[in-house]
Write a protein that holds these residues in place. Sequence first.
Motif, PDB file in Angstrom:
ATOM      1  N   VAL B  10       0.865  -1.184   0.000  1.00 20.71           N
ATOM      2  CA  VAL B  10       0.000   0.000   0.000  1.00 20.71           C
ATOM      3  C   VAL B  10       0.894   1.224   0.000  1.00 20.71           C
ATOM      4  N   TYR B  11       0.651   2.132  -0.941  1.00 19.64           N
ATOM      5  CA  TYR B  11       1.414   3.385  -0.956  1.00 19.64           C
ATOM      6  C   TYR B  11       0.830   4.328   0.066  1.00 19.64           C
ATOM      7  N   ASP B  12       1.538   5.331   0.344  1.00 23.29           N
ATOM      8  CA  ASP B  12       1.235   6.173   1.496  1.00 23.29           C
ATOM      9  C   ASP B  12      -0.239   6.426   1.796  1.00 23.29           C
ATOM     10  N   ASP B  14      -3.307   5.404   1.439  1.00 18.31           N
ATOM     11  CA  ASP B  14      -4.327   4.411   1.060  1.00 18.31           C
ATOM     12  C   ASP B  14      -4.381   4.079  -0.422  1.00 18.31           C
ATOM     13  N   VAL B  15      -3.291   4.262  -1.131  1.00 18.96           N
ATOM     14  CA  VAL B  15      -3.263   3.881  -2.539  1.00 18.96           C
ATOM     15  C   VAL B  15      -2.784   2.443  -2.619  1.00 18.96           C
ATOM     16  N   VAL B  16      -3.630   1.600  -3.169  1.00 18.13           N
ATOM     17  CA  VAL B  16      -3.278   0.179  -3.238  1.00 18.13           C
ATOM     18  C   VAL B  16      -2.345  -0.076  -4.406  1.00 18.13           C
ATOM     19  N   GLY B  17      -1.229  -0.706  -4.136  1.00 17.35           N
ATOM     20  CA  GLY B  17      -0.324  -1.115  -5.199  1.00 17.35           C
ATOM     21  C   GLY B  17      -0.564  -2.565  -5.541  1.00 17.35           C
ATOM     22  N   LEU B  18      -0.546  -3.407  -4.499  1.00 17.56           N
ATOM     23  CA  LEU B  18      -0.762  -4.842  -4.679  1.00 17.56           C
ATOM     24  C   LEU B  18      -1.534  -5.342  -3.463  1.00 17.56           C
ATOM     25  N   GLY B  35      -2.928  -6.034 -17.406  1.00 18.33           N
ATOM     26  CA  GLY B  35      -3.875  -5.322 -16.548  1.00 18.33           C
ATOM     27  C   GLY B  35      -3.887  -3.863 -16.911  1.00 18.33           C
ATOM     28  N   PRO B  36      -4.997  -3.196 -16.575  1.00 19.52           N
ATOM     29  CA  PRO B  36      -5.098  -1.780 -16.938  1.00 19.52           C
ATOM     30  C   PRO B  36      -4.065  -0.926 -16.209  1.00 19.52           C
ATOM     31  N   SER B  37      -3.949   0.271 -16.688  1.00 17.86           N
ATOM     32  CA  SER B  37      -3.009   1.207 -16.065  1.00 17.86           C
ATOM     33  C   SER B  37      -3.343   1.372 -14.580  1.00 17.86           C
ATOM     34  N   GLY B  38      -2.338   1.318 -13.754  1.00 15.14           N
ATOM     35  CA  GLY B  38      -2.549   1.506 -12.319  1.00 15.14           C
ATOM     36  C   GLY B  38      -2.966   0.239 -11.598  1.00 15.14           C
ATOM     37  N   SER B  39      -2.895  -0.909 -12.264  1.00 16.57           N
ATOM     38  CA  SER B  39      -3.353  -2.142 -11.636  1.00 16.57           C
ATOM     39  C   SER B  39      -2.261  -2.793 -10.782  1.00 16.57           C
ATOM     40  N   GLY B  40      -1.029  -2.316 -10.875  1.00 21.00           N
ATOM     41  CA  GLY B  40       0.010  -2.818  -9.976  1.00 21.00           C
ATOM     42  C   GLY B  40       1.133  -3.599 -10.637  1.00 21.00           C
ATOM     43  N   LYS B  41       1.241  -3.533 -11.963  1.00 22.14           N
ATOM     44  CA  LYS B  41       2.270  -4.307 -12.670  1.00 22.14           C
ATOM     45  C   LYS B  41       3.677  -3.832 -12.308  1.00 22.14           C
ATOM     46  N   SER B  42       3.877  -2.536 -12.410  1.00 18.29           N
ATOM     47  CA  SER B  42       5.207  -1.995 -12.084  1.00 18.29           C
ATOM     48  C   SER B  42       5.524  -2.210 -10.611  1.00 18.29           C
ATOM     49  N   THR B  43       4.500  -2.102  -9.783  1.00 14.47           N
ATOM     50  CA  THR B  43       4.695  -2.327  -8.351  1.00 14.47           C
ATOM     51  C   THR B  43       5.264  -3.724  -8.117  1.00 14.47           C
ATOM     52  N   LEU B  44       4.674  -4.707  -8.813  1.00 18.83           N
ATOM     53  CA  LEU B  44       5.125  -6.089  -8.660  1.00 18.83           C
ATOM     54  C   LEU B  44       6.597  -6.229  -9.060  1.00 18.83           C
ATOM     55  N   ASP B 162       9.521  -4.296 -17.959  1.00 22.31           N
ATOM     56  CA  ASP B 162       8.330  -3.486 -17.688  1.00 22.31           C
ATOM     57  C   ASP B 162       7.979  -2.696 -18.941  1.00 22.31           C
ATOM     58  N   GLU B 163       6.968  -3.160 -19.635  1.00 22.78           N
ATOM     59  CA  GLU B 163       6.547  -2.559 -20.905  1.00 22.78           C
ATOM     60  C   GLU B 163       7.728  -2.326 -21.844  1.00 22.78           C
ATOM     61  N   PRO B 164       8.414  -3.384 -22.209  1.00 21.24           N
ATOM     62  CA  PRO B 164       9.616  -3.233 -23.032  1.00 21.24           C
ATOM     63  C   PRO B 164       9.300  -2.722 -24.426  1.00 21.24           C
ATOM     64  N   THR B 194       3.061  -5.863 -19.709  1.00 22.40           N
ATOM     65  CA  THR B 194       2.815  -5.249 -21.016  1.00 22.40           C
ATOM     66  C   THR B 194       1.362  -4.853 -21.241  1.00 22.40           C
ATOM     67  N   HIS B 195       1.189  -3.917 -22.149  1.00 20.24           N
ATOM     68  CA  HIS B 195      -0.141  -3.525 -22.636  1.00 20.24           C
ATOM     69  C   HIS B 195      -0.330  -4.004 -24.067  1.00 20.24           C
ATOM     70  N   ASP B 196       0.653  -4.747 -24.576  1.00 21.67           N
ATOM     71  CA  ASP B 196       0.682  -5.095 -25.997  1.00 21.67           C
ATOM     72  C   ASP B 196      -0.219  -6.298 -26.274  1.00 21.67           C
TER      73      ASP B 196
HETATM   74  N1  LIG Z   1       5.496   5.890  -5.742  1.00 25.34           N
HETATM   75  C1  LIG Z   1       4.159   5.816  -5.627  1.00 25.34           C
HETATM   76  N2  LIG Z   1       3.531   6.514  -4.657  1.00 25.34           N
HETATM   77  C2  LIG Z   1       2.205   6.447  -4.528  1.00 25.34           C
HETATM   78  N3  LIG Z   1       1.423   5.697  -5.292  1.00 25.34           N
HETATM   79  C3  LIG Z   1       1.986   4.987  -6.291  1.00 25.34           C
HETATM   80  C4  LIG Z   1       3.380   5.011  -6.500  1.00 25.34           C
HETATM   81  N4  LIG Z   1       3.682   4.200  -7.541  1.00 25.34           N
HETATM   82  C5  LIG Z   1       2.498   3.692  -7.952  1.00 25.34           C
HETATM   83  N5  LIG Z   1       1.492   4.165  -7.210  1.00 25.34           N
HETATM   84  C6  LIG Z   1       0.084   3.802  -7.335  1.00 25.34           C
HETATM   85  O1  LIG Z   1      -0.019   2.414  -7.203  1.00 25.34           O
HETATM   86  C7  LIG Z   1      -0.957   1.872  -8.119  1.00 25.34           C
HETATM   87  C8  LIG Z   1      -0.266   0.834  -9.008  1.00 25.34           C
HETATM   88  O2  LIG Z   1       0.734   1.472  -9.800  1.00 25.34           O
HETATM   89  P1  LIG Z   1       1.634   0.700 -10.836  1.00 25.34           P
HETATM   90  O3  LIG Z   1       2.674   1.648 -11.272  1.00 25.34           O
HETATM   91  O4  LIG Z   1       2.088  -0.547 -10.205  1.00 25.34           O
HETATM   92  O5  LIG Z   1       0.625   0.416 -11.993  1.00 25.34           O
HETATM   93  P2  LIG Z   1       0.917  -0.225 -13.426  1.00 25.34           P
HETATM   94  O6  LIG Z   1       0.068  -1.435 -13.500  1.00 25.34           O
HETATM   95  O7  LIG Z   1       2.357  -0.373 -13.636  1.00 25.34           O
HETATM   96  O8  LIG Z   1       0.336   0.874 -14.378  1.00 25.34           O
HETATM   97  P3  LIG Z   1       0.835   1.259 -15.853  1.00 25.34           P
HETATM   98  O9  LIG Z   1       0.295   0.216 -16.753  1.00 25.34           O
HETATM   99  O10 LIG Z   1       0.218   2.586 -16.121  1.00 25.34           O
HETATM  100  O11 LIG Z   1       2.321   1.307 -15.826  1.00 25.34           O
HETATM  101  C9  LIG Z   1      -1.483   3.070  -8.910  1.00 25.34           C
HETATM  102  O12 LIG Z   1      -2.710   3.450  -8.336  1.00 25.34           O
HETATM  103  C10 LIG Z   1      -0.456   4.147  -8.700  1.00 25.34           C
HETATM  104  O13 LIG Z   1      -1.056   5.401  -8.698  1.00 25.34           O
END
Ligand SMILES: Nc1ncnc2c1ncn2[C@@H]1O[C@H](COP(=O)(O)OP(=O)(O)OP(=O)(O)O)[C@@H](O)[C@H]1O
Lengths: 303, 235
Positions: B10-12, B14-18, B35-44, B162-164, B194-196
């Motif tokens: 969880v990001y600061d 209450d933003v859910v990452g995973l 997964g859609p943008s913001g779904s947590g791929k980069s977080t993982l 990550d989205e190469p 990926t989004h591809d």
């Molecule tokens: N450093 C951060 N601080 C706060 N919130 C963050 C941070 N990084 C990501 N988030 C939030 O965490 C959630 C998941 O982000 P993430 O970057 O993992 O998504 P993603 O699946 O990679 O999206 P995209 O496809 O757009 O790259 C989003 O709601 C994003 O706003």
Amino acid sequence: MRFSFFLSEAFGSMRRNWVMAMAAVITVFISTAILGAVLVTRDNLNQGATSLKNRVMIEVFIKDSATPKQTQALERKIQGMNDVKSYKYISKEEALRRFRERFGERIVANLPINPLPASYEVQVKDADQVDRVAQQFFNDPTVDNDPGTHNGVKYAKETVRKMLGTISLIEKGMWVTTGIFAAAAVLLISTTVRLSIFARRREVEIMRLVGATNWFIRWPFVLEGFITGLVGAVLAAAFVWVGNWGIANWIQTSQIDFLSLRIFRMWWQGGTWPLGLMPTLAILGAFLGAVGSLVALRRYLKT
Amino acid sequence: MIVFEDVIKVYDPDVVGLQDFTCHIGKGEFVFLVGPSGSGKSTLIKLVLKELVPNSGRILVAGRNLGTLRKSRVPLLRRNIGCVFQDFKLLPNKTVHDNVAYALEVVGEPRRSIRRKVPEILSLVGLAEKTDSYPHEISGGEQQRVSVARAFVNHPPLLLADEPTGNIDPETAVGIMQLLVRINRTGTTVLIATHDRDMVNRMRRRVLQLEAGRLVRDERRGSYDQVTEEVGDAF
Ligand SMILES: Nc1ncnc2c1ncn2[C@@H]1O[C@H](COP(=O)(O)OP(=O)(O)OP(=O)(O)O)[C@@H](O)[C@H]1O
Ligand SMILES: [Mg+2]
């Protein structure tokens, strides 16, 4: 990990950011040059003060009517004083010879008798003791005091005191200046390094992602700081050195002889130019540069 | 190769990452993360690199528990993971050759072996001609191939991307993907966010789908969208 790799990284980065590198070198140059100048001046003033203190001399004039016995008694009294470093008897003839040397034959030739009294020149060990020593001659019957005064005892009380006071004041001011500029140097260097690292924070991030350890990232930056600091400080040391030489030559050739204080002389002129200053400044500069880099990097290498 | 057990990030504010994320990725697998943008791929992906630390749960990478991995060992972990990013993350002041060589310098590879390995991998990705160019002098696709070369020059057991192909035209993207497949054939585990859509659909590999930080689909020979299957079922 190879040192040559870090070194080539450091030089490569300096070549690319040469404007930044120049700025850093100039910063180090200015601050260490000022620091060096202050240190050299302080050193020379100290020397001046010491030689001034050493020349605090009391002249004790002897009554023409004094018998040889009385004179001997006075000499024994001087010998017995703890604060006296040395003393010298100046006979009436010697006094006249000196007078003649100073003011010319003509005045002396017109004198019917030798009006100059004999005297003892007394050197005290410590300028601060000059009053105490002088006072011991105030009521001596052998001393050529006019009744009710002690004008038979002469010493450059006020002048010397004022001069020593001035020198110690200047010295204090110099210490403060030294402190301020040392602090300024550290601040300026770390700011310069921080700016250059800030410009490269993305690079640092990439290096970490590729698996570089913190020290692997640090070394080129530290070397860069070290080299910049060294170059700036060596230039500064050379600058101060040449400056000192110029002043020494000027003092030598000019008519003013600064109370014949022999200051600002190079070591080959018999002066004590602080030889240690050069390496000290260079090491200081290099050290400042390296530490500046480390301090500036800390933020970017936390995790 | 990678094990996630009940991981919560969880990001600061209450933003859910995973959220309650559990999954196993085996050695030598080729996995798409969609997964859609913001779904947590980069977080993982950042969690696997220990760029981020989870709020709870356990993550194992190559048998190592990241929770107990000391900070000073993180560089060692990363040397065993090749990384490819959407924005390439090349060092701008280094030539193509030096960018790839950097990954070898980092592990203290002897100079002789660097001189051998870098040209080898550069010709593998088809950039033998561009050895002395700087990143800004070559195209996006070429930059991405440099970054793949750098990720693979150490022959890491795991490669994360990550989205190469996010910044690359479709044709070039195919080339990059082929490279990743070739790398996978050497036994390296490959995980690609990926989004591809076309790519995922064409390759038919294991697909993990995220939705607001939760794993909503884990399919062996999946496609980009779940819907396709449902439509298929309807017929
Ligand atoms: N450093 C951060 N601080 C706060 N919130 C963050 C941070 N990084 C990501 N988030 C939030 O965490 C959630 C998941 O982000 P993430 O970057 O993992 O998504 P993603 O699946 O990679 O999206 P995209 O496809 O757009 O790259 C989003 O709601 C994003 O706003
Ligand atoms: Mg992302």
